[in-house]
Design a protein around this motif. Structure first.
Motif, PDB file in Angstrom:
ATOM      1  N   ARG A  76      30.017  38.069  38.927  1.00  0.00           N
ATOM      2  CA  ARG A  76      30.354  39.411  39.392  1.00  0.00           C
ATOM      3  C   ARG A  76      31.753  39.791  38.914  1.00  0.00           C
ATOM      4  NH1 ARG A  76      31.180  41.200  45.535  1.00  0.00           N
ATOM      5  NH2 ARG A  76      30.937  43.424  45.301  1.00  0.00           N
ATOM      6  N   SER A  87      31.938  40.148  35.008  1.00  0.00           N
ATOM      7  CA  SER A  87      31.355  41.377  34.475  1.00  0.00           C
ATOM      8  C   SER A  87      32.392  42.500  34.466  1.00  0.00           C
ATOM      9  CB  SER A  87      30.129  41.798  35.298  1.00  0.00           C
ATOM     10  OG  SER A  87      30.518  42.205  36.591  1.00  0.00           O
ATOM     11  N   ALA A  88      33.347  42.437  35.410  1.00  0.00           N
ATOM     12  CA  ALA A  88      34.425  43.440  35.423  1.00  0.00           C
ATOM     13  C   ALA A  88      35.575  42.977  34.529  1.00  0.00           C
ATOM     14  CB  ALA A  88      34.927  43.670  36.839  1.00  0.00           C
ATOM     15  N   TRP A 121      39.670  37.555  35.781  1.00  0.00           N
ATOM     16  CA  TRP A 121      39.641  37.329  37.223  1.00  0.00           C
ATOM     17  C   TRP A 121      39.037  35.973  37.577  1.00  0.00           C
ATOM     18  CZ3 TRP A 121      37.594  42.759  39.115  1.00  0.00           C
ATOM     19  CH2 TRP A 121      38.633  43.692  38.961  1.00  0.00           C
ATOM     20  N   ILE A 140      42.478  48.166  34.919  1.00  0.00           N
ATOM     21  CA  ILE A 140      41.730  47.124  35.623  1.00  0.00           C
ATOM     22  C   ILE A 140      42.645  46.344  36.581  1.00  0.00           C
ATOM     23  CG2 ILE A 140      42.072  45.301  33.894  1.00  0.00           C
ATOM     24  CD1 ILE A 140      38.673  46.043  35.445  1.00  0.00           C
ATOM     25  N   GLY A 170      43.491  48.693  39.789  1.00  0.00           N
ATOM     26  CA  GLY A 170      42.383  49.144  40.620  1.00  0.00           C
ATOM     27  C   GLY A 170      42.496  50.654  40.811  1.00  0.00           C
ATOM     28  N   ASN A 175      37.787  41.115  46.188  1.00  0.00           N
ATOM     29  CA  ASN A 175      36.874  40.228  45.481  1.00  0.00           C
ATOM     30  C   ASN A 175      37.438  38.823  45.629  1.00  0.00           C
ATOM     31  OD1 ASN A 175      39.039  40.188  43.668  1.00  0.00           O
ATOM     32  ND2 ASN A 175      38.097  41.684  42.307  1.00  0.00           N
TER      33      ASN A 175
END
Lengths: 93, 380
Positions: B58, B61-62, B66, B303, B306, B361
């Protein structure tokens, strides 16, 4: 002789505002929009297009903030109105 | 009616913070630390020692960074807790850090450092002959360094040799540039990544992995002289290898930069934190948040920042890092304000016995865990 009709009791606008906001927030929560708030940190929502996720997430955030700030204000304003009406009606008697 | 609403607002709005006060006390934060730690360790167990596949994919994918940064912040948190812990719990925490490092090195070996980088790393070659990213090298070195420091005197050293090699690679790369900095991406030097590398060098010397602390101080001295925003005095976030500024100060990095620089130059680090607090920190009715940019510099939402909340200019990324800065520099008032916002606007959830923040996240939760771990004073 026609009986005098009782005026319809209506909730004060403040109470209507508060209840509406809380009801919408409850619905947003029930529809799972809380999980869409991950867009605040740039994290996608699995299986949901980005635009829909942003819309859902921001909707939840706005409703939540309204529910924790504006709704209580509206409710307290309504209570103040009810109290002042009561005091006025007592003082007339 | 206006008067009634005005009076109601004056009564209600300043009082909202009271509803969250029980969640921001030091005791409440200790409970939060336990909850997030349990969740992060649970995710590690699900993922056979690193991160659960679901959480990892998850985030990747962003932003593949991270995934990598989750490892770093979790390693930092576990090492900090281990430093202040003892016995079996300390050994388990060190073992968890070892597991993170092993898995990270395995992925680096199998897929290359690019596995943790954004795809644009391939657009052009690195300027430096090494072709290496200090974002990857620095954070791996930092994980090893903090692990060794946390284990010192109680648990066998494990990574000193590899740490020594990696620090030598990083240092030679940094020394070749006029800014004493290394690239994270081709001709992109990030203060975040270089301060991590410098902190790793300083801690590395403490644990016997080479003598690089004086070089780390040279890096900081050069940054003080040449890499600061003239308006605010804050370190800039991004520059080219020859020192041309690309991005000004950013909330999503400066608080962590200050935390890392505290390992090298505590006085300068504290100064950077105070400046960040002044230029980027804000508070509304007892709820704290951080902006991504100071008034003197307007960047682009990206990114790292945010979503930026219009009107307030509040950034989730910057606000999360501000919690880290407030914890590191003992700013209890700001810490409580930020924790109030966390509980108001990050939506804590407990599902199937696991705790998380819906608006965050896994890497955000790991950053928060590190901040909570820093609140433990070291027992050294």
């Amino acid at each position: 002789m026609k009986e005098k009709e009782e005026p319809k009791r209506r909730l004060s606008p403040g109470i209507q505002i508060a209840l509406t906001i809380w009801a919408l927030t409850f619905l947003a929560h029930a529809f799972g929009l809380r999980d869409f708030t991950s867009v605040l940190s740039g994290t996608p929502v699995v299986g949901v297009p980005q635009e829909a996720a942003v819309l859902g997430g921001m909707t939840y955030v706005v409703l939540w903030l309204l529910a924790t700030s504006i709704a209580p204000v509206a409710l307290v304003a309504a209570m103040l109105g009810i109290s002042s009406d009561w005091v006025r009606s007592r003082s007339r008697h | 009616m206006l008067l009634r609403y005005g009076l109601a607002a004056a009564l209600v709005l300043p009082s909202i913070q009271i509803a969250f006060q029980h969640r921001v006390t030091p005791d409440a934060r200790a409970v939060l630390r336990r909850n997030i730690l349990d969740a992060q360790l649970h995710a590690m167990r699900q993922g056979d020692g690193a991160l659960s596949a679901g959480a990892r994919e998850r985030m990747r994918s962003a932003n593949p960074e991270w995934d990598f940064m989750n490892r770093t912040f979790l390693a930092l948190a576990l090492s900090e807790l281990a430093r202040n812990g003892s016995g079996e719990e300390r050994a388990e925490q060190i073992a968890a850090v070892d597991s993170l490092i092993e898995d990270t090195l395995r992925l680096e070996r199998d897929h290359g450092a690019e596995h943790f980088l954004l795809p644009y790393v391939h657009r052009r070659p690195f300027v430096d002959v090494s072709g290496r990213s200090v974002f990857v090298d620095g954070e791996i070195a930092l994980m090893m360094a903090v692990r060794e420091r946390a284990a010192k005197g109680a648990i066998d050293s494990r990574w000193t040799g590899e740490l020594r090699e990696r620090l030598e690679l990083i240092r030679s790369q940094m020394e070749r540039s006029p800014t004493l900095s290394a690239e994270s991406y081709p001709d992109e030097c990030w203060m975040f990544c270089n301060s991590v590398a410098a902190a790793a060098m300083s801690i590395g010397e403490e644990v016997g992995a080479g003598e690089h602390a004086s070089f780390a101080r040279r890096f900081v001295d050069n940054a003080k002289q040449n890499l600061r925003d003239p308006e605010t005095g804050l370190l800039i976030s991004e520059y080219t290898l020859d020192g041309t500024p690309q991005d000004g100060p950013e909330g999503s990095s400066i608080y962590f930069v200050a935390t890392m620089l505290a390992e090298i130059d505590p006085e300068f680090a504290a100064d950077q934190y105070q400046r960040a607090r002044r230029e980027l920190g804000a508070e509304l009715l007892g709820f704290g948040y951080a902006r991504e940019w100071p008034e003197s510099w307007r960047g682009v939402q990206d990114i790292d920042s945010g979503l930026i909340v219009p009107g307030l200019d509040a950034s989730a990324g910057a606000s999360g890092m501000a919690i880290l800065g407030a914890a590191r520099f003992g700013d209890e008032e700001t810490l409580q304000d930020l924790h109030r916002s966390l509980h108001l606007a990050a939506f804590p959830i407990e599902e199937e016995g696991q705790f998380r923040f819906a608006a965050s996240n896994s890497v955000g939760d790991a950053v928060l865990l590190y901040a909570l771990a820093l609140e433990h004073p070291t027992q050294e």
